[in-house]
Design a protein around this motif. Structure first.
Motif, PDB file in Angstrom:
ATOM      1  N   UNK A  62       0.975  -1.575   0.047  1.00 16.22           N
ATOM      2  CA  UNK A  62      -0.080   0.562   0.236  1.00 16.22           C
ATOM      3  C   UNK A  62       1.138   1.465   0.186  1.00 16.22           C
ATOM      4  N   UNK A  63       2.191   1.249  -0.503  1.00 15.58           N
ATOM      5  CA  UNK A  63       3.288   2.023  -1.074  1.00 15.58           C
ATOM      6  C   UNK A  63       3.224   2.641  -2.301  1.00 15.58           C
ATOM      7  N   UNK A  64       2.155   3.550  -2.907  1.00 19.55           N
ATOM      8  CA  UNK A  64       2.073   4.312  -3.484  1.00 19.55           C
ATOM      9  C   UNK A  64       3.061   5.325  -4.333  1.00 19.55           C
ATOM     10  N   UNK A  65       3.337   5.425  -5.728  1.00 22.79           N
ATOM     11  CA  UNK A  65       3.351   7.154  -6.019  1.00 22.79           C
ATOM     12  C   UNK A  65       2.897   7.403  -6.556  1.00 22.79           C
ATOM     13  N   UNK A  66       1.776   8.862  -6.273  1.00 25.81           N
ATOM     14  CA  UNK A  66       0.336   9.134  -6.792  1.00 25.81           C
ATOM     15  C   UNK A  66       0.588  10.136  -7.128  1.00 25.81           C
ATOM     16  N   UNK A  67       0.048   9.835  -8.261  1.00 20.94           N
ATOM     17  CA  UNK A  67      -0.478  10.788  -9.379  1.00 20.94           C
ATOM     18  C   UNK A  67      -0.652  12.057  -8.717  1.00 20.94           C
ATOM     19  N   UNK A  68      -0.702  13.640  -9.380  1.00 26.48           N
ATOM     20  CA  UNK A  68      -0.901  14.873  -9.097  1.00 26.48           C
ATOM     21  C   UNK A  68      -2.706  14.726  -9.343  1.00 26.48           C
ATOM     22  N   UNK A  69      -3.044  15.537  -8.991  1.00 25.32           N
ATOM     23  CA  UNK A  69      -4.626  15.769  -8.648  1.00 25.32           C
ATOM     24  C   UNK A  69      -5.461  15.042  -7.483  1.00 25.32           C
ATOM     25  N   UNK A  70      -6.861  14.826  -7.702  1.00 27.09           N
ATOM     26  CA  UNK A  70      -7.773  14.148  -6.352  1.00 27.09           C
ATOM     27  C   UNK A  70      -7.862  13.756  -5.404  1.00 27.09           C
ATOM     28  N   UNK A  71      -8.032  13.529  -4.546  1.00 29.44           N
ATOM     29  CA  UNK A  71      -7.908  12.051  -3.536  1.00 29.44           C
ATOM     30  C   UNK A  71      -8.719  12.585  -2.032  1.00 29.44           C
ATOM     31  N   UNK A  72      -9.319  11.496  -1.952  1.00 29.95           N
ATOM     32  CA  UNK A  72      -9.894  11.509  -0.630  1.00 29.95           C
ATOM     33  C   UNK A  72      -9.266  11.015   0.687  1.00 29.95           C
ATOM     34  N   UNK A  73      -8.515  11.447   1.788  1.00 33.75           N
ATOM     35  CA  UNK A  73      -7.660  10.814   2.682  1.00 33.75           C
ATOM     36  C   UNK A  73      -8.635  11.089   3.647  1.00 33.75           C
ATOM     37  N   UNK A  74      -8.548  10.038   4.435  1.00 36.20           N
ATOM     38  CA  UNK A  74      -9.277   9.014   5.531  1.00 36.20           C
ATOM     39  C   UNK A  74      -8.090   9.352   6.721  1.00 36.20           C
ATOM     40  N   UNK A  75      -8.272   9.948   7.810  1.00 30.36           N
ATOM     41  CA  UNK A  75      -6.933  10.080   9.131  1.00 30.36           C
ATOM     42  C   UNK A  75      -7.329   9.397   9.735  1.00 30.36           C
ATOM     43  N   UNK A  76      -6.520   7.740  10.062  1.00 31.54           N
ATOM     44  CA  UNK A  76      -7.044   6.852  10.948  1.00 31.54           C
ATOM     45  C   UNK A  76      -7.193   7.626  12.175  1.00 31.54           C
ATOM     46  N   UNK A  77      -7.914   6.448  13.087  1.00 38.24           N
ATOM     47  CA  UNK A  77      -7.328   6.889  14.678  1.00 38.24           C
ATOM     48  C   UNK A  77      -6.404   6.372  14.817  1.00 38.24           C
ATOM     49  N   UNK A  78      -5.836   6.687  16.405  1.00 39.69           N
ATOM     50  CA  UNK A  78      -4.522   6.689  17.033  1.00 39.69           C
ATOM     51  C   UNK A  78      -4.234   5.316  17.033  1.00 39.69           C
ATOM     52  N   UNK A  79      -2.556   5.057  17.004  1.00 39.25           N
ATOM     53  CA  UNK A  79      -2.568   3.607  16.798  1.00 39.25           C
ATOM     54  C   UNK A  79      -3.063   2.532  16.189  1.00 39.25           C
ATOM     55  N   UNK A  80      -3.904   3.156  14.482  1.00 38.33           N
ATOM     56  CA  UNK A  80      -4.196   2.573  13.809  1.00 38.33           C
ATOM     57  C   UNK A  80      -3.190   2.454  12.618  1.00 38.33           C
ATOM     58  N   UNK A  81      -2.375   1.372  12.061  1.00 40.59           N
ATOM     59  CA  UNK A  81      -2.034   1.864  10.853  1.00 40.59           C
ATOM     60  C   UNK A  81      -0.710   1.228  10.813  1.00 40.59           C
ATOM     61  N   UNK A  82      -0.082   0.712   9.751  1.00 34.86           N
ATOM     62  CA  UNK A  82       1.220   0.256   9.753  1.00 34.86           C
ATOM     63  C   UNK A  82       2.578   1.060  10.358  1.00 34.86           C
ATOM     64  N   UNK A  83       2.854   2.602  10.519  1.00 37.98           N
ATOM     65  CA  UNK A  83       3.448   3.508  10.926  1.00 37.98           C
ATOM     66  C   UNK A  83       3.637   3.836  12.293  1.00 37.98           C
ATOM     67  N   UNK A  84       4.542   4.143  12.374  1.00 38.92           N
ATOM     68  CA  UNK A  84       4.505   4.852  14.177  1.00 38.92           C
ATOM     69  C   UNK A  84       3.799   6.853  14.276  1.00 38.92           C
ATOM     70  N   UNK A  85       3.146   7.284  13.155  1.00 34.37           N
ATOM     71  CA  UNK A  85       2.526   8.882  13.536  1.00 34.37           C
ATOM     72  C   UNK A  85       1.516   8.815  13.152  1.00 34.37           C
ATOM     73  N   UNK A  86       0.610   9.755  13.118  1.00 37.45           N
ATOM     74  CA  UNK A  86      -0.872   9.780  12.300  1.00 37.45           C
ATOM     75  C   UNK A  86      -0.681   8.831  10.827  1.00 37.45           C
ATOM     76  N   UNK A  87      -1.231   7.988  11.018  1.00 35.20           N
ATOM     77  CA  UNK A  87      -1.645   7.021   9.025  1.00 35.20           C
ATOM     78  C   UNK A  87      -2.684   8.065   9.125  1.00 35.20           C
ATOM     79  N   UNK A  88      -2.822   7.644   7.764  1.00 39.53           N
ATOM     80  CA  UNK A  88      -3.972   8.232   6.394  1.00 39.53           C
ATOM     81  C   UNK A  88      -3.551   7.143   5.467  1.00 39.53           C
TER      82      UNK A  88
END
Length: 111
Positions: A62-88
């Protein structure tokens, strides 16, 4: 027994309710030393435009080089996701995060 099952289902659904969904514009992406860096702008009513950097490890799922354009970003709750930071999670513009295909998962840092 039914009340207990209902309560457990409710607790499991809470993180999904807490997600923060917003429209963003990707201005560009680059790969630097195995890290994908995506520059994102988000227009907000109170702060004007806010710029973020989304980062992920190139070899990760799920690591993708995104092309320029419009997208929907969803901030995940704390401690969710694969990284030790704010995940989206990022989805195509107009996609419903509940049913749409996830394009990537990133660590969010403000610029």
């Amino acid at each position: 027994m039914r009340k207990a099952i209902f309560f457990l289902c409710f607790l499991a659904a809470l993180p999904l309710i807490a997600q923060d969904k917003s429209s963003v514009t990707v201005k560009g992406s680059e790969v630097n030393n195995g890290v994908v860096i995506v520059t994102v702008h988000q227009a907000t009513a109170t702060e004007g435009k806010t710029t973020f950097a989304l980062q992920c490890n190139k070899g990760a799922s799920l690591c993708t080089v995104l092309e320029p354009g419009n997208y929907v970003m969803v901030r995940l709750p704390k401690n969710y996701g694969m990284y030790d930071c704010d995940n989206v999670d990022v989805y195509a513009a107009g996609a419903d995060p509940e049913t749409g295909k996830k394009l990537g998962q990133y660590c969010l840092t403000e610029k």
